[in-house]
Design an enzyme around this catalytic site. Structure first.
Site, PDB file in Angstrom:
ATOM      1  N   GLY A  15       8.369  -2.630  -2.714  1.00 42.54           N
ATOM      2  CA  GLY A  15       7.091  -3.327  -2.766  1.00 42.54           C
ATOM      3  C   GLY A  15       5.955  -2.334  -2.695  1.00 42.54           C
ATOM      4  O   GLY A  15       6.168  -1.114  -2.687  1.00 42.54           O
ATOM      5  N   MET A  17       2.436  -0.562  -0.956  1.00 38.64           N
ATOM      6  CA  MET A  17       2.096  -0.132   0.401  1.00 38.64           C
ATOM      7  C   MET A  17       1.550  -1.332   1.171  1.00 38.64           C
ATOM      8  O   MET A  17       0.967  -2.251   0.592  1.00 38.64           O
ATOM      9  CB  MET A  17       1.061   0.999   0.369  1.00 38.64           C
ATOM     10  CG  MET A  17       1.624   2.317  -0.133  1.00 38.64           C
ATOM     11  SD  MET A  17       0.455   3.704  -0.015  1.00 38.64           S
ATOM     12  CE  MET A  17       0.350   3.927   1.777  1.00 38.64           C
ATOM     13  N   PHE A  18       1.765  -1.334   2.474  1.00 39.26           N
ATOM     14  CA  PHE A  18       1.314  -2.389   3.384  1.00 39.26           C
ATOM     15  C   PHE A  18       2.029  -3.723   3.157  1.00 39.26           C
ATOM     16  O   PHE A  18       1.540  -4.761   3.590  1.00 39.26           O
ATOM     17  CB  PHE A  18      -0.205  -2.589   3.288  1.00 39.26           C
ATOM     18  CG  PHE A  18      -0.990  -1.330   3.486  1.00 39.26           C
ATOM     19  CD1 PHE A  18      -1.188  -0.795   4.749  1.00 39.26           C
ATOM     20  CD2 PHE A  18      -1.520  -0.662   2.399  1.00 39.26           C
ATOM     21  CE1 PHE A  18      -1.902   0.381   4.924  1.00 39.26           C
ATOM     22  CE2 PHE A  18      -2.242   0.510   2.553  1.00 39.26           C
ATOM     23  CZ  PHE A  18      -2.431   1.037   3.822  1.00 39.26           C
ATOM     24  N   GLY A  20       5.198  -4.184   4.228  1.00 36.93           N
ATOM     25  CA  GLY A  20       6.155  -4.353   5.315  1.00 36.93           C
ATOM     26  C   GLY A  20       7.526  -3.766   5.050  1.00 36.93           C
ATOM     27  O   GLY A  20       8.504  -4.152   5.703  1.00 36.93           O
ATOM     28  N   LYS A  21       7.611  -2.808   4.129  1.00 35.38           N
ATOM     29  CA  LYS A  21       8.913  -2.205   3.797  1.00 35.38           C
ATOM     30  C   LYS A  21       9.533  -1.487   4.988  1.00 35.38           C
ATOM     31  O   LYS A  21      10.695  -1.704   5.320  1.00 35.38           O
ATOM     32  CB  LYS A  21       8.759  -1.219   2.631  1.00 35.38           C
ATOM     33  CG  LYS A  21       8.249  -1.823   1.342  1.00 35.38           C
ATOM     34  CD  LYS A  21       8.181  -0.790   0.233  1.00 35.38           C
ATOM     35  CE  LYS A  21       7.294   0.398   0.585  1.00 35.38           C
ATOM     36  NZ  LYS A  21       5.897   0.024   0.898  1.00 35.38           N
ATOM     37  N   GLU A  89      11.094   5.754   2.362  1.00 35.87           N
ATOM     38  CA  GLU A  89      10.291   6.468   1.353  1.00 35.87           C
ATOM     39  C   GLU A  89      11.189   7.130   0.305  1.00 35.87           C
ATOM     40  O   GLU A  89      10.999   8.281  -0.088  1.00 35.87           O
ATOM     41  CB  GLU A  89       9.391   7.509   2.028  1.00 35.87           C
ATOM     42  CG  GLU A  89       8.457   6.944   3.083  1.00 35.87           C
ATOM     43  CD  GLU A  89       7.358   6.048   2.516  1.00 35.87           C
ATOM     44  OE1 GLU A  89       7.287   5.881   1.280  1.00 35.87           O
ATOM     45  OE2 GLU A  89       6.565   5.508   3.302  1.00 35.87           O
ATOM     46  N   VAL A  90      12.155   6.374  -0.168  1.00 30.64           N
ATOM     47  CA  VAL A  90      13.160   6.921  -1.085  1.00 30.64           C
ATOM     48  C   VAL A  90      12.557   7.360  -2.413  1.00 30.64           C
ATOM     49  O   VAL A  90      13.129   8.187  -3.136  1.00 30.64           O
ATOM     50  CB  VAL A  90      14.289   5.881  -1.300  1.00 30.64           C
ATOM     51  CG1 VAL A  90      13.791   4.701  -2.122  1.00 30.64           C
ATOM     52  CG2 VAL A  90      15.511   6.522  -1.936  1.00 30.64           C
ATOM     53  N   CYS A 145      -3.770  -8.789  -1.407  1.00 26.08           N
ATOM     54  CA  CYS A 145      -4.822  -8.074  -2.131  1.00 26.08           C
ATOM     55  C   CYS A 145      -6.090  -8.015  -1.288  1.00 26.08           C
ATOM     56  O   CYS A 145      -6.566  -9.045  -0.789  1.00 26.08           O
ATOM     57  CB  CYS A 145      -5.101  -8.765  -3.464  1.00 26.08           C
ATOM     58  SG  CYS A 145      -6.420  -7.993  -4.434  1.00 26.08           S
ATOM     59  N   HIS A 186      -6.740  -6.966  -9.882  1.00 27.31           N
ATOM     60  CA  HIS A 186      -7.743  -6.123  -9.219  1.00 27.31           C
ATOM     61  C   HIS A 186      -7.275  -4.683  -9.031  1.00 27.31           C
ATOM     62  O   HIS A 186      -7.915  -3.917  -8.319  1.00 27.31           O
ATOM     63  CB  HIS A 186      -8.142  -6.739  -7.873  1.00 27.31           C
ATOM     64  CG  HIS A 186      -8.946  -7.993  -8.023  1.00 27.31           C
ATOM     65  ND1 HIS A 186      -8.481  -9.230  -7.625  1.00 27.31           N
ATOM     66  CD2 HIS A 186     -10.185  -8.206  -8.553  1.00 27.31           C
ATOM     67  CE1 HIS A 186      -9.394 -10.149  -7.889  1.00 27.31           C
ATOM     68  NE2 HIS A 186     -10.430  -9.556  -8.453  1.00 27.31           N
TER      69      HIS A 186
END
Length: 207
Positions: A15, A17-18, A20-21, A89-90, A145, A186
């Site tokens: 997904g 950033m931000f 929730g990964k 962070e693969v 967003c 956006h």
């Protein structure tokens, strides 16, 4: 998630950033640890924004991780007693991570890989798309967003408050960039090549 009946598989968490990964990765790690499973957690050495030896979520939760420079280094730390291999962070690893992950899953390890599926340009990021195709389970998370509040699937890079150019490097180390989640409409990338199909529906958005 469905229940696996055999050992050895790949789960991908992806997904913007931000979204929730890392939080989801940490949740799965802790659940495995609670079940008395041996978990080895890895992260690329380039990812030192929050910590050099831990996976840290934006909510502040963290787990200790082993920083590695190359995918092959994972084999040095994994043993026969290891049950779960978690990688954060693969997207920062080379494509060699694909063969490493496949080998681990084939040998009976549960592998959980988390990372960005798109770079700041809104294009497929590194080895993540291939890992998604090979995985038994893919969880794609969305953020919100910052412009309109819609589900966000893209990551907006900002340099001094302005959208980063398409020609900027994919990976910036030690730069003063900032990021925020954006929806498709956006997400701004100045200089990105336009893709216009010769079809009447292609004009719909501009009518």
């Amino acid at each position: 998630m469905y229940v696996m009946t055999q050992s050895g598989w790949l789960e991908v968490i992806c997904g913007s950033m931000f979204s929730g990964k890392s939080e989801e990765l940490i949740r799965r790690i802790r659940r495995a640890q609670f079940a008395k499973q041996e978990v080895k957690v890895f992260k690329p050495t380039i990812d030192n924004r929050y910590s050099e030896d831990a996976v840290v979520s934006h909510n502040g939760n963290s787990v200790i991780a082993i920083p590695v420079a190359t995918p092959a280094e994972l084999f040095r730390y994994i043993s026969a007693t290891t049950d779960v291999v978690a990688i954060d962070e693969v997207q920062f690893f080379s494509d060699d991570i694909i063969d490493v992950v496949q080998t681990l899953a084939d040998r009976g390890y549960r592998v959980i890989a988390a990372g960005l599926d798109q770079d700041f340009r809104g294009e497929p990021f590194g080895p993540v798309p291939a890992l998604m195709a090979l995985a038994e389970s893919v969880t794609k998370l969305q953020a919100v967003c910052t412009v309109c509040g819609s589900p966000a699937s893209r990551t907006q890079r900002l340099i001094n408050g302005a959208p980063a150019s398409y020609d900027d490097p994919i990976i910036l180390v030690g730069a003063s960039e900032a990021y925020e989640p954006r929806c498709r409409h956006h997400h701004e990338v100045p200089g990105k090549p336009k893709k216009q199909h010769d079809h009447p529906f292609a004009e719909r958005a501009s009518e």
